[in-house]
Design a protein around this motif. Structure first.
Motif, PDB file in Angstrom:
ATOM      1  N   ASN A 121     -18.969  20.329 -20.105  1.00  0.00           N
ATOM      2  CA  ASN A 121     -19.789  19.817 -20.624  1.00  0.00           C
ATOM      3  C   ASN A 121     -20.944  19.177 -19.840  1.00  0.00           C
ATOM      4  O   ASN A 121     -20.638  18.914 -18.636  1.00  0.00           O
ATOM      5  N   PHE A 122     -21.979  19.018 -20.248  1.00  0.00           N
ATOM      6  CA  PHE A 122     -23.182  18.715 -19.684  1.00  0.00           C
ATOM      7  C   PHE A 122     -23.235  17.292 -18.917  1.00  0.00           C
ATOM      8  O   PHE A 122     -23.899  17.071 -18.025  1.00  0.00           O
ATOM      9  N   GLN A 123     -22.078  16.427 -19.486  1.00  0.00           N
ATOM     10  CA  GLN A 123     -22.057  15.116 -18.786  1.00  0.00           C
ATOM     11  C   GLN A 123     -21.504  15.213 -17.615  1.00  0.00           C
ATOM     12  O   GLN A 123     -21.676  14.340 -16.401  1.00  0.00           O
ATOM     13  N   PHE A 124     -20.792  16.448 -17.030  1.00  0.00           N
ATOM     14  CA  PHE A 124     -20.123  16.263 -15.830  1.00  0.00           C
ATOM     15  C   PHE A 124     -20.635  17.424 -14.751  1.00  0.00           C
ATOM     16  O   PHE A 124     -20.023  17.372 -13.812  1.00  0.00           O
ATOM     17  N   ILE A 125     -21.547  18.226 -15.281  1.00  0.00           N
ATOM     18  CA  ILE A 125     -22.284  19.149 -14.468  1.00  0.00           C
ATOM     19  C   ILE A 125     -23.683  19.273 -14.515  1.00  0.00           C
ATOM     20  O   ILE A 125     -24.238  19.067 -15.778  1.00  0.00           O
ATOM     21  N   SER A 170     -13.179  18.900 -20.115  1.00  0.00           N
ATOM     22  CA  SER A 170     -14.462  18.255 -20.017  1.00  0.00           C
ATOM     23  C   SER A 170     -15.346  18.005 -21.428  1.00  0.00           C
ATOM     24  O   SER A 170     -15.990  17.297 -21.436  1.00  0.00           O
ATOM     25  N   ASN A 171     -14.948  18.875 -22.351  1.00  0.00           N
ATOM     26  CA  ASN A 171     -15.540  18.978 -23.613  1.00  0.00           C
ATOM     27  C   ASN A 171     -14.955  17.818 -24.585  1.00  0.00           C
ATOM     28  O   ASN A 171     -15.101  17.568 -25.706  1.00  0.00           O
ATOM     29  N   PHE A 172     -13.753  17.133 -24.072  1.00  0.00           N
ATOM     30  CA  PHE A 172     -13.208  16.252 -24.832  1.00  0.00           C
ATOM     31  C   PHE A 172     -13.078  14.820 -24.257  1.00  0.00           C
ATOM     32  O   PHE A 172     -12.356  13.807 -24.934  1.00  0.00           O
ATOM     33  N   ILE A 173     -13.751  14.532 -23.217  1.00  0.00           N
ATOM     34  CA  ILE A 173     -13.695  13.292 -22.618  1.00  0.00           C
ATOM     35  C   ILE A 173     -15.372  12.897 -22.413  1.00  0.00           C
ATOM     36  O   ILE A 173     -16.185  13.740 -22.545  1.00  0.00           O
ATOM     37  N   GLU A 196     -24.898  13.122 -35.065  1.00  0.00           N
ATOM     38  CA  GLU A 196     -26.465  13.462 -34.750  1.00  0.00           C
ATOM     39  C   GLU A 196     -27.081  12.994 -33.635  1.00  0.00           C
ATOM     40  O   GLU A 196     -27.657  13.352 -32.638  1.00  0.00           O
ATOM     41  N   ALA A 197     -26.675  11.807 -33.312  1.00  0.00           N
ATOM     42  CA  ALA A 197     -27.054  11.193 -32.074  1.00  0.00           C
ATOM     43  C   ALA A 197     -26.661  11.797 -30.736  1.00  0.00           C
ATOM     44  O   ALA A 197     -27.458  12.023 -29.867  1.00  0.00           O
ATOM     45  N   MET A 198     -25.452  12.267 -30.720  1.00  0.00           N
ATOM     46  CA  MET A 198     -25.229  13.188 -29.575  1.00  0.00           C
ATOM     47  C   MET A 198     -25.909  14.448 -29.542  1.00  0.00           C
ATOM     48  O   MET A 198     -26.343  14.554 -28.195  1.00  0.00           O
ATOM     49  N   GLU A 199     -26.231  15.098 -30.501  1.00  0.00           N
ATOM     50  CA  GLU A 199     -27.269  16.122 -30.276  1.00  0.00           C
ATOM     51  C   GLU A 199     -28.254  15.676 -29.597  1.00  0.00           C
ATOM     52  O   GLU A 199     -28.887  16.531 -28.899  1.00  0.00           O
ATOM     53  N   TYR A 200     -29.070  14.666 -30.190  1.00  0.00           N
ATOM     54  CA  TYR A 200     -30.301  14.182 -29.558  1.00  0.00           C
ATOM     55  C   TYR A 200     -30.057  13.897 -28.110  1.00  0.00           C
ATOM     56  O   TYR A 200     -30.997  14.255 -27.210  1.00  0.00           O
ATOM     57  N   PHE A 201     -29.147  13.113 -27.740  1.00  0.00           N
ATOM     58  CA  PHE A 201     -28.896  12.591 -26.463  1.00  0.00           C
ATOM     59  C   PHE A 201     -28.288  14.056 -25.437  1.00  0.00           C
ATOM     60  O   PHE A 201     -28.942  14.038 -24.446  1.00  0.00           O
ATOM     61  N   LYS A 202     -28.089  15.043 -26.110  1.00  0.00           N
ATOM     62  CA  LYS A 202     -27.621  16.553 -25.324  1.00  0.00           C
ATOM     63  C   LYS A 202     -29.190  16.956 -25.067  1.00  0.00           C
ATOM     64  O   LYS A 202     -29.189  17.339 -24.040  1.00  0.00           O
ATOM     65  N   MET A 203     -30.009  17.107 -25.920  1.00  0.00           N
ATOM     66  CA  MET A 203     -31.312  17.477 -25.509  1.00  0.00           C
ATOM     67  C   MET A 203     -32.038  16.707 -24.513  1.00  0.00           C
ATOM     68  O   MET A 203     -32.907  17.568 -23.959  1.00  0.00           O
ATOM     69  N   ALA A 204     -31.627  15.548 -24.593  1.00  0.00           N
ATOM     70  CA  ALA A 204     -32.479  14.732 -23.348  1.00  0.00           C
ATOM     71  C   ALA A 204     -31.780  14.629 -21.998  1.00  0.00           C
ATOM     72  O   ALA A 204     -32.100  14.159 -21.100  1.00  0.00           O
ATOM     73  N   HIS A 205     -30.502  15.330 -22.034  1.00  0.00           N
ATOM     74  CA  HIS A 205     -29.465  15.098 -21.015  1.00  0.00           C
ATOM     75  C   HIS A 205     -29.308  13.795 -20.669  1.00  0.00           C
ATOM     76  O   HIS A 205     -28.949  13.443 -19.429  1.00  0.00           O
ATOM     77  N   ASP A 206     -29.054  12.959 -21.721  1.00  0.00           N
ATOM     78  CA  ASP A 206     -28.791  11.604 -21.301  1.00  0.00           C
ATOM     79  C   ASP A 206     -27.475  11.397 -21.421  1.00  0.00           C
ATOM     80  O   ASP A 206     -26.582  11.149 -22.539  1.00  0.00           O
ATOM     81  N   ARG A 207     -26.696  11.290 -20.328  1.00  0.00           N
ATOM     82  CA  ARG A 207     -25.168  11.481 -20.225  1.00  0.00           C
ATOM     83  C   ARG A 207     -24.444  10.261 -20.475  1.00  0.00           C
ATOM     84  O   ARG A 207     -23.550  10.233 -21.322  1.00  0.00           O
ATOM     85  N   GLU A 208     -24.981   8.888 -20.310  1.00  0.00           N
ATOM     86  CA  GLU A 208     -24.146   7.680 -20.491  1.00  0.00           C
ATOM     87  C   GLU A 208     -24.356   7.507 -21.933  1.00  0.00           C
ATOM     88  O   GLU A 208     -23.356   7.121 -22.769  1.00  0.00           O
TER      89      GLU A 208
END
Lengths: 226, 501
Positions: free
Chosen positions: A72-76, A141-144, B434-446
């Motif tokens: 998941n992009f959160q970790f890498i 990683s895709n579930f946390i 939907e929010a997750m989708e947008y955050f993912k596009m912006a690479h906003d992890r938090e």
């Protein structure tokens, strides 16, 4: 299991090639949990096989690639648009093989018992924890969420430290060294790897010079003839 | 008939084409405005600002042309230009988009001497009192609207102030209670602070000294006393410019650092200094606010961005002007880059040597000391949209802000902040997926992690029956299988024994 039990198992009726391959694969699990016994028997009792070692190495490279692609992009932060799988694999495989080679080359100087095949096999078996931990970790990683990143980091560090420890014990047992000697030997191995890199660089630059020389010679002759 | 229609078609096509060419060729190259994406690559963007007009000495109707002006100040609809080379302050009044010349302040009635000597900065407070950093007269003068002297701030006689140095005030800001903060040449202890009555009350916000372990070892063991005397001593560097926001925090820029300090954000070219002098600038982006992230190797203006001035808008968005490449960088209160634009050169919208920036509302003024000109920038629809969206979010109008961000995205699909803005408002409306989708596009992890936690909770709660069933099955099925196997083995064993007996 003790060493005796193992050798008893080994003296069982002849296994077919496939059965032996599976047995040596399964032996990887034994090695990572009992490294001292495991690595000794791996080489000296022929409990491991080259086929299994190759498998572990390929799985290691595969894990690495899958990790880059599916964590998941959160970790890498892997810029997938720039990543070349072959380059990634080569950047792991090349240092791995150079280190094995340097180790083997220096083992003569240090009175080591291991052959190249043994070193390679031990190193490949040492990669098993990486595969066993990192592969499920991709899924996890895709579930946390980002706040739970500490679990992820801890597991990742565990896998790497475990691998390094196994590599250390593996070298010790393969060459029949004391721990202190192994540490010194590892430093020399790294130095040896650098020397090999230097030689490769020199070789290729000389080669390109030589080719350049013949190319210009050919051109000169062609110009004269016209 | 056919031929007529054909010519009409041709004409229409020709008109369309010329229109297209005209639209493309309006003096702005496509890379004038840009932003950086998550990977630190330049993404071209629509123009956030365009030049409204350029004020020269001639357009203002000045008898003597401006000479190397050093600073600007704007309050309400008055713009003050510190015309350093001519020892005067020029007041320009803006009415309905037109700029007319107001007063020319070149003396202070009642001061000794009355005239200025290379003044380098000007500040005007709410009551119309003007402060001038009169550099070579070693003083700061405060005067009322009638140019009568009210107060002089001179070299502190305090022991903390090195008396061997001459006092050369360079930049000044004044807070709402009349305290004066002075950036003075040759003084590296921070900003010199005066109370409203002219008493010196110390220094504030010194640049921390950088001293690595290696420096220490090298200096102590590997250099002789003579060598040490020759080497540069470790002293804090001076700030380049200062600016005060509406809450009274001082924004300072620093241009003395090495390129490598930028890598781990040790350089801190922009700082927000609080009352005890520490840097409290918020940096929530992947890259700190350092201007350009990379520069072209071998180009004439190679090197990091050097912020010569900074201005803070009323909504806490700050804009810094880079002297290296003549660019303006806008950052939001979270430290995320909004846009960057500008270049070096003689064209309109380009600068030879940009030294100062000021704002009136959202309009920007940039002073070029070599051209002696003030370029007036006004925001485009796109620029206004960005401001509107962030203001709406600050006010708590999350849905309105998301709508505005959607409009921004239509103009610039590479705008990360818009994705984050939409995501945040979706999260407020509990549309986590939907929010997750947008955050993912912006690479906003938090924010992604936050939205994901809510989403996961909902999914788990909805399917709790299934999850329990599966877990139970995974635990119970092997148990049953084992028991059955065991029983069967026992039965077989019993049978065998019976056969044997």
């Amino acid at each position: 299991m003790t060493v005796n039990e193992l050798s008893l198992n080994d003296s069982r009726p002849a296994q077919t090639g496939w059965q032996r391959y599976l047995a040596t694969l399964r032996y990887g699990l034994y090695v990572i949990l009992h490294p001292f016994d495991g690595f000794w028997d791996l080489v000296h009792e022929k409990r491991g096989s080259l086929a299994a070692a190759h498998t572990f190495l390929v799985l290691f490279l595969l894990t690495r690639v899958l990790k880059l692609m599916y964590t998941n992009f959160q970790f890498i932060s892997a810029p997938l648009q720039y990543i070349n799988i072959y380059e990634q694999c080569a950047s792991l495989l090349f240092p791995f093989l150079v280190l094995c080679l340097a180790n083997w080359a220096l083992s003569t100087l240090f009175d080591g018992k291991g052959r190249f095949k043994d070193i390679y096999m031990a190193m490949c078996y040492a990669l098993v924890p990486y595969i066993l931990i990192q592969l499920p970790l991709i899924l996890i990683s895709n579930f946390i969420s980002f706040d739970e990143a500490s679990y992820y980091t801890v597991l990742m560090s565990v896998s790497i430290i475990w691998c390094l420890f196994l590599a250390f014990v593996g070298l010790m047992q393969v060459h029949d060294y004391s721990p202190g000697k192994t540490i010194i030997f590892i430093f020399f191995t790294i130095f040896g790897a650098l020397v090999i890199l230097f030689l490769i660089l020199v070789f290729f630059s000389l080669l390109s010079d030589a080719i350049g020389y013949f190319v210009s010679l050919y051109r000169e002759i062609v110009f004269r003839l016209y | 008939m056919n031929i007529k229609r054909f010519t009409a078609l041709l004409l229409a096509l020709g008109l369309l084409l010329t229109a297209a060419v005209a639209a493309a060729d309006d003096g702005y190259t496509s890379s004038y405005t840009y932003n950086y994406d998550y990977w630190g690559e330049i993404r071209e963007s629509p123009d956030a600002y365009r030049v409204d007009q350029v004020l020269y000495s001639t357009t203002l109707g000045l008898e003597t042309a401006m000479r190397r002006p050093q600073s600007l100040y704007a309050r309400d609809n008055h713009l003050y230009i510190c015309d350093t080379g001519n020892n005067r302050i020029i007041e320009v009044i803006r009415e309905n988009g037109q700029f007319t010349l107001g007063r020319i302040v070149d003396r202070v009635i009642g001061a000794e001497p009355e005239t200025f000597n290379t003044p380098s900065d000007v500040f005007v407070d709410e009551n119309g009192n003007m402060y001038v950093a009169d550099t070579n007269n070693n003083r700061i003068v405060m005067m009322d609207a009638g140019q009568n002297l009210l107060q002089t701030y001179v070299k502190p006689s305090d022991t903390t102030f090195d008396q061997s140095l001459s006092f050369l005030p360079d930049k000044i800001v004044v807070d709402s209670s009349g305290r004066v903060f002075v950036l003075a040449t040759n003084i590296n202890k921070g900003l010199v602070k005066y109370e409203a009555d002219g008493t010196f009350t110390g220094f504030i916000g010194a640049n921390p000294v950088k001293y690595t372990m290696w420096d220490y070892i090298w200096k102590s063991f590997f250099t002789t006393k003579e060598q040490r005397a020759q080497q540069a001593s470790f002293v804090p560097t001076e700030y380049e410019n200062i600016c005060i926001d509406k809450e009274g925090f001082i924004y300072a820029t620093n241009v003395v650092f090495s390129e490598y300090d930028l890598l781990w954000d040790n350089a801190k070219p922009i700082r927000r200094i609080n009352s005890i002098g520490s840097d409290i600038l918020v940096k929530n982006d992947r890259y700190p606010p350092i201007g350009d992230l990379s520069w072209v190797e071998g180009s004439l203006d190679y090197g990091p961005s050097k912020f010569y001035d900074i201005t803070v808008l009323d909504n806490d968005i700050y804009i810094a002007v880079d002297h290296t490449r003549g660019r303006l960088f806008g950052y939001d209160p979270q430290g995320i880059m909004l846009w960057a634009f500008g270049t070096k050169g003689n064209n309109t919208g380009a600068f030879l040597s940009a030294v100062s920036i000021e704002h009136m509302g959202y309009d920007l003024f940039v002073l070029d000391e070599n051209e002696s000109s003030v370029t007036v920038f006004t925001p485009t629809d796109y620029g206004n949209m960005i401001y509107r969206a962030s203001n709406e979010y600050l006010k708590g109008d999350y849905e309105g802000s998301a709508d505005t961000w959607r409009q921004v995205l239509k103009l610039n699909a590479n705008y990360n902040l818009a994705f984050i803005g939409i995501g945040r408002s979706l999260m407020r409306q509990e549309q986590y997926e939907e929010a997750m989708e947008y955050f993912k596009m912006a690479h906003d992890r938090e924010n992604y992690g936050r939205a994901y936690r809510y989403y996961r909770k909902i999914v788990v709660e909805r399917n709790i029956g299934w999850i329990v069933a599966i877990v139970a099955a995974l635990l119970i099925v092997p148990l049953i299988v084992r028991t059955v196997k065991k029983m069967r083995a026992e039965v077989e064993e019993y049978d065998r024994q019976r056969i044997v007996t």
